[in-house]
Design a protein around this motif. Structure first.
Motif, PDB file in Angstrom:
ATOM      1  N   LEU A  19      60.953  43.830  21.194  1.00 23.18           N
ATOM      2  CA  LEU A  19      60.595  42.653  21.994  1.00 23.18           C
ATOM      3  C   LEU A  19      59.981  41.566  21.108  1.00 23.18           C
ATOM      4  O   LEU A  19      60.263  40.378  21.281  1.00 23.18           O
ATOM      5  N   LYS A  20      59.149  41.998  20.170  1.00 19.18           N
ATOM      6  CA  LYS A  20      58.455  41.032  19.308  1.00 19.18           C
ATOM      7  C   LYS A  20      59.425  40.219  18.459  1.00 19.18           C
ATOM      8  O   LYS A  20      59.211  39.024  18.214  1.00 19.18           O
ATOM      9  N   CYS A  21      60.514  40.854  18.010  1.00 17.74           N
ATOM     10  CA  CYS A  21      61.455  40.145  17.139  1.00 17.74           C
ATOM     11  C   CYS A  21      62.532  39.392  17.913  1.00 17.74           C
ATOM     12  O   CYS A  21      63.270  38.587  17.337  1.00 17.74           O
ATOM     13  N   LEU A  22      62.620  39.645  19.216  1.00 16.46           N
ATOM     14  CA  LEU A  22      63.719  39.066  19.995  1.00 16.46           C
ATOM     15  C   LEU A  22      63.721  37.535  20.027  1.00 16.46           C
ATOM     16  O   LEU A  22      64.805  36.923  19.959  1.00 16.46           O
TER      17      LEU A  22
ATOM     18  N   ILE B 168      71.303  50.436  15.396  1.00 11.47           N
ATOM     19  CA  ILE B 168      70.398  49.604  14.603  1.00 11.47           C
ATOM     20  C   ILE B 168      69.051  50.315  14.640  1.00 11.47           C
ATOM     21  O   ILE B 168      68.499  50.554  15.719  1.00 11.47           O
ATOM     22  N   ALA B 169      68.544  50.695  13.480  1.00 16.02           N
ATOM     23  CA  ALA B 169      67.311  51.478  13.444  1.00 16.02           C
ATOM     24  C   ALA B 169      66.655  51.365  12.083  1.00 16.02           C
ATOM     25  O   ALA B 169      67.273  50.919  11.110  1.00 16.02           O
TER      26      ALA B 169
ATOM     27  N   ALA C  73      66.806  32.684  18.760  1.00 14.07           N
ATOM     28  CA  ALA C  73      66.863  31.357  18.134  1.00 14.07           C
ATOM     29  C   ALA C  73      68.121  31.212  17.289  1.00 14.07           C
ATOM     30  O   ALA C  73      68.665  30.107  17.140  1.00 14.07           O
ATOM     31  N   GLU C  74      68.605  32.326  16.735  1.00 13.30           N
ATOM     32  CA  GLU C  74      69.836  32.325  15.936  1.00 13.30           C
ATOM     33  C   GLU C  74      71.074  32.575  16.781  1.00 13.30           C
ATOM     34  O   GLU C  74      72.155  32.060  16.487  1.00 13.30           O
TER      35      GLU C  74
ATOM     36  N   LEU D 118      63.545  43.664  11.187  1.00 12.03           N
ATOM     37  CA  LEU D 118      64.349  44.052  12.348  1.00 12.03           C
ATOM     38  C   LEU D 118      65.192  42.902  12.896  1.00 12.03           C
ATOM     39  O   LEU D 118      66.378  43.062  13.190  1.00 12.03           O
ATOM     40  N   ALA D 119      64.602  41.724  13.027  1.00  6.68           N
ATOM     41  CA  ALA D 119      65.348  40.580  13.575  1.00  6.68           C
ATOM     42  C   ALA D 119      66.575  40.273  12.715  1.00  6.68           C
ATOM     43  O   ALA D 119      67.687  40.085  13.239  1.00  6.68           O
TER      44      ALA D 119
END
Length: 445
Positions: free
Chosen positions: A226-229, A311-312, A234-235, A337-338
């Motif tokens: 969630l934090k990187c979403l 993805i891990a 944005a990309e 991660l993002a």
């Protein structure tokens, strides 16, 4: 071979450990062996409905009320194990039933092996709020449990390295838990079913669906996704995250979704029925997990069996599984991660048929069952050799053939097709006389 599996966790409790145990039982039984599970009682399960599942009196565990511990039953477990003439005991927990299994094995003078499932340093905080057991104490507790056993199965290189760090000296073997791959390959699932599910979730055909499927708890680290979403969106605004599952951290995650302003990109489904899990895998574009507490993680290989990349975060287990970019993208640090998500969407090649078939066997329950059986044989051979040194030459000449030879011959002469099993019961259950069920009831009551 007659095997006793001792576990605090089994169905209807849902967990990776319970799934692993059931898979092992089914694979060994399909090869003609007899497998008996010694486990806890459950409120909604009749104690005597299956003679191969022996349920001992239990109570909920202090900090995990959905998990149970046995409080009595040593004598009855010993009598049942003796009546079934077990060849080997395989413990699946280091606590109540694991200790009981060790005591039964000692009384019967048979080998006992163990599977180390859990990285406890990540869970001790749940027990008395971390005041009773500190992470630094885990090493000594686990070493004390393991060092007098005959062998330990490590589901991954992660576990192998952990036990090396604990200075566990007994034989260790890496045997990843397999899965019944046909349950996830599911060629019967149509494109129409997949499209219908995606439409139900509100995901357009041109959007990328990331699937998180697990117990919703803090250590699963869904919060990192969630934090990187926001950075991912944005990309690439055409990304949706679907979170399947329930658990104690669910409300916190929903609050975080609002804080990050990503309500339109995150879908919570809650628990889904078991027969729908494969459809969710098929509907997603990537399976995603940011967990660092897994010693293996069956959901990873379930996704691969479904033909979906993952993805891990990189670890020794996943490094062995994700052997090509077509199987997934691994990142090194949480802050990567993002970028890993963005890169995976752009750069993941299409899965080839040959690579898929090879991976299916590698992660299959069939391979898992054969590998565990081979380990059992090695342990029994070692025991026979050790015992033979204690016998005089005269005694050995007149003794019956070692048990391991009988077991090996049984494997060679085993019929090609095992008995047809009903309700996943063993050969012995299918023809179990009422007297057997009555005898179990007598032992336990």
């Amino acid at each position: 071979m007659r095997v006793g599996l001792f576990t605090d966790t089994y169905f209807p409790q849902v967990s990776g450990v319970a799934t692993s145990i059931r898979t092992l039982k089914e694979e060994l039984e399909s090869a003609g062996h007899e497998v008996y599970i010694f486990t806890t009682t459950e409120r909604d399960v009749k104690r005597y409905e299956d003679p191969t599942i022996i349920r001992l009196p239990s109570v909920p565990f202090i900090s995990f009320t959905d998990r149970r511990v046995v409080y009595r039953g040593l004598i009855s477990a010993y009598k049942i194990a003796k009546a079934y003439e077990l060849d080997i005991i395989h413990t699946q927990t280091e606590f109540s039933l694991g200790i009981l299994g060790k005591l039964v094995a000692k009384a019967l003078k048979i080998p006992v092996v163990h599977t180390y499932h859990t990285q406890y340093e990540d869970y001790v905080g749940y027990i008395a709020k971390g005041k009773l057991i500190k992470p630094s104490m885990v090493k000594y507790v686990m070493r004390g449990y393991l060092n007098d056993l005959d062998g330990v199965i490590c589901p991954s290189r992660i576990v192998y390295n952990i036990l090396d760090g604990y200075e566990v000296k007994i034989p260790k073997r890496i045997i990843p838990t397999g899965i019944p791959v046909e349950k996830y390959r599911r060629e019967d699932i149509t494109k129409e079913q997949i499209a219908e599910l995606r439409q139900h979730l509100g995901i357009a055909p041109d959007e990328t669906m990331l699937l998180s499927l697990s117990r919703v708890s803090y250590e699963k680290n869904i919060q990192a996704i969630l934090k990187c979403l926001p950075k991912v969106l944005a990309e690439n605004s055409k990304v949706k995250l679907v979170i399947v599952g329930d658990g104690p951290y669910l409300d916190d995650l929903k609050d975080q979704v609002q804080q990050f302003g990503i309500e339109d990109a995150v879908i919570f489904t809650g628990m889904v029925s078991h027969d729908q899990v494969a459809v969710y895998y098929k509907a997603c574009d990537f399976f995603i997990s940011a967990s660092t507490s897994e010693t293996q993680g069956l959901t990873y290989i379930e996704a691969l069996a479904s033909g979906r990349p993952i993805i891990a975060q990189s670890n020794p287990y996943l490094d062995d599984v994700v052997t090509d970019r077509m199987f997934g993208t691994l990142y090194q640090r949480e802050e990567d991660l993002a970028d890993a998500i963005i890169d995976a969407i752009i750069e993941t090649p299409e899965l080839t048929a040959d690579a898929y078939e090879e991976k299916l066997y590698e992660i299959s329950a069939e391979r898992f069952g054969k590998s565990v059986y081979a380990f059992y044989l090695d342990v029994l051979i070692t025991e026979e050799n050790r015992n033979s040194h204690k016998l005089s030459l005269t005694v050995r000449k007149n003794a019956d053939k070692p048990r391991v030879l009988r077991l090996a011959r049984g494997a060679v002469t085993m019929p090609k097709q095992a008995v047809s099993l009903t309700g996943k019961a063993s050969k012995k259950v299918v023809r179990a006389p009422k007297k057997m069920i009555s005898s179990i009831r007598d032992f336990l009551d």
